[in-house]
Write an enzyme that holds these catalytic residues in place. Structure first.
Site, mmCIF file in Angstrom:
data_model
loop_
_atom_site.group_PDB
_atom_site.id
_atom_site.type_symbol
_atom_site.label_atom_id
_atom_site.label_comp_id
_atom_site.label_asym_id
_atom_site.label_seq_id
_atom_site.Cartn_x
_atom_site.Cartn_y
_atom_site.Cartn_z
ATOM 1 C CE LYS A 189 9.652 -57.214 -32.839
ATOM 2 N NZ LYS A 189 10.116 -56.444 -31.719
ATOM 3 N NE ARG A 198 4.264 -43.820 -41.957
ATOM 4 C CZ ARG A 198 3.464 -42.770 -41.899
ATOM 5 N NH1 ARG A 198 3.265 -42.149 -40.745
ATOM 6 N NH2 ARG A 198 2.868 -42.325 -42.976
ATOM 7 C CD GLU A 225 10.770 -53.059 -32.196
ATOM 8 O OE1 GLU A 225 10.617 -51.818 -32.179
ATOM 9 O OE2 GLU A 225 9.897 -53.845 -31.743
ATOM 10 C CG ASP A 280 26.958 -32.837 -15.471
ATOM 11 O OD1 ASP A 280 26.054 -31.988 -15.576
ATOM 12 O OD2 ASP A 280 27.476 -33.407 -16.446
ATOM 13 N N GLY A 281 26.947 -29.971 -13.726
ATOM 14 C CA GLY A 281 27.499 -28.609 -13.752
ATOM 15 C C GLY A 281 27.366 -27.932 -12.392
ATOM 16 C CB SER A 331 5.758 -51.255 -37.177
ATOM 17 O OG SER A 331 5.432 -51.829 -35.940
ATOM 18 C CD GLN A 342 12.879 -36.493 -24.050
ATOM 19 O OE1 GLN A 342 13.545 -37.480 -23.817
ATOM 20 N NE2 GLN A 342 13.190 -35.628 -24.996
ATOM 21 C CG ASP A 349 20.924 -35.520 -18.635
ATOM 22 O OD1 ASP A 349 19.851 -35.571 -19.263
ATOM 23 O OD2 ASP A 349 21.715 -34.563 -18.717
ATOM 24 C CE LYS A 366 15.688 -63.369 -42.488
ATOM 25 N NZ LYS A 366 17.074 -63.063 -42.172
HETATM 26 O O1 F6P Z 1 20.644 -32.041 -18.550
HETATM 27 C C1 F6P Z 1 19.344 -32.105 -19.003
HETATM 28 C C2 F6P Z 1 19.268 -31.889 -20.491
HETATM 29 O O2 F6P Z 1 17.914 -31.897 -20.869
HETATM 30 C C3 F6P Z 1 20.091 -32.867 -21.332
HETATM 31 O O3 F6P Z 1 19.469 -34.105 -21.481
HETATM 32 C C4 F6P Z 1 20.234 -32.098 -22.622
HETATM 33 O O4 F6P Z 1 21.399 -32.492 -23.308
HETATM 34 C C5 F6P Z 1 20.355 -30.665 -22.146
HETATM 35 O O5 F6P Z 1 19.791 -30.623 -20.852
HETATM 36 C C6 F6P Z 1 19.629 -29.673 -23.019
HETATM 37 O O6 F6P Z 1 19.851 -28.401 -22.512
HETATM 38 P P1 F6P Z 1 19.073 -27.086 -23.012
HETATM 39 O O7 F6P Z 1 17.806 -26.980 -22.215
HETATM 40 O O8 F6P Z 1 20.003 -25.981 -22.736
HETATM 41 O O9 F6P Z 1 18.781 -27.286 -24.478
#
Ligand code: F6P
Length: 326
Positions: free
Chosen positions: A217, A166, A191, A106-107, A219, A258, A131, A215
């Site tokens: 599960k 857990r 969950e 988006d930026g 974990s 991620q 995202d 109830k």
């Molecule tokens: O836009 C991708 C993203 O990983 C977002 O999910 C997260 O909020 C942000 O970038 C984290 O940015 P930075 O790498 O600056 O911590």
């Protein structure tokens, strides 16, 4: 509009797996169609600094499978000032770039939109962010890879959750959108998902623990979308510990792992389709649109629509999560 002979290519903002597959597709499609390609390093900052080199087809060999971006990326506050954009445009003219292909979230598209309002240079955006928060496209490059990474991590965490009976709060990225948390939760059999647009109140959390967790599960795993308005996984874990000291609660924050790794086949194919469509759009003279995929068709989304507001999750998907996790 003057004839397009040369395109500039930029990756800007946060990296996403599949950006390299898109760089490859843009470069090769452009060259296939007789255009020259100028690669801009380090995002909009590189455009201002003139960090630009010509790319040939071999510059993008063996990158389809690599995460991150070979062009590098960096935030550029300067691009959000008129002086910064003026310098960027001067470099574009000096390099004889006739159109820009910007790859990012988006930026990045917001920056391209402002630039397009001031300078007469067509820009085509390719949506790339884990995202998945852009309007007008079913998916963004990187989202599928991040989702699969979350699923693999949660599958592993589940071994401990089950063995030790857990309750885990796992924090995932995704910004304000919550797509990674919601669909990550569905894909990994969690969950509950705590997402910004459907903030779970304390009593809902209690309800979930007493009815869903206790109830049936022994974990449970809850995905929490990290964003600046919520306290994240730690906050919810502390809340539960206060009200249910009998529960064995743990927190796991997945963080930037991620954003990395080899793109999935789905992201590579999406990047290849969008990259190729971006050159087609340039050659057709379409100015200032984001390439999207809607119902498996390539679409052209005006910048204003793509970034108007964060894309909303479908509440029916939250319902599905609740139905299948009883
Ligand atoms: O836009 C991708 C993203 O990983 C977002 O999910 C997260 O909020 C942000 O970038 C984290 O940015 P930075 O790498 O600056 O911590």
């Amino acid at each position: 509009m003057s004839e397009i002979k040369c395109v500039g290519i930029i990756t800007s903002g946060n990296d996403a797996p599949g950006m390299n597959s898109a760089i490859r597709a843009v470069t090769r499609s452009a060259i296939y169609n007789g255009l020259r390609v100028k690669a801009v390093y380090r995002g909009y900052k590189g455009l201002i600094d003139g960090d630009i080199v010509e790319f040939k087809t071999q510059n993008v060999s063996n990158i389809i499978q690599q995460g991150g971006t070979i062009l590098k990326s960096s935030p550029s506050q300067d691009f959000f000032s008129p002086e910064g954009r003026k310098k960027a445009f001067e470099n574009i003219q000096r390099e004889e770039i006739d159109a820009l292909i910007v790859i990012g979230g988006d930026g990045t598209i917001h920056g391209a939109r402002i630039f397009a309002q001031e300078y007469d240079i067509p820009s085509i955006a390719i949506p790339a962010t884990i995202d998945n928060n852009l309007n007008g496209t079913d998916t963004t490059i990187g989202y599928d890879t991040a989702l699969n990474t979350i699923m693999q991590c949660v599958d592993k965490i589940r071994d401990t959750a089950t063995s030790h009976e857990r309750l885990f709060f796992v924090e995932v990225l995704g910004d304000d959108a919550g797509f990674l948390a919601l669909n990550g939760a569905i894909a990994s059999g969690c969950e509950e998902a705590i997402i910004p647009s459907a903030q779970i109140e304390t009593d809902q959390l209690t309800n979930f623990i007493e009815n869903g967790f206790r109830k049936t599960k022994s974990s449970s795993i809850v995905l929490v979308a990290a964003n600046e308005n919520s306290g994240g996984a730690m906050y919810y874990a502390d809340l539960v510990k206060q009200h249910h000291p009998e529960l064995d609660v743990r927190v796991s924050i997945l963080g930037h792992l991620q954003r990395g790794g080899q793109p999935t086949a789905h992201d590579r194919i999406t990047a290849s389709r969008m990259g190729s469509a971006s050159i087609e759009a340039v050659m057709k003279g379409l100015p200032n649109v984001m390439i999207g995929i809607d119902n498996d068709e390539i679409v052209h989304v005006p910048f204003s629509r793509a970034v108007r507001e964060p894309r909303k999750i479908d509440p029916a998907m939250l319902e599905i999560l609740h139905n299948v996790s009883i």
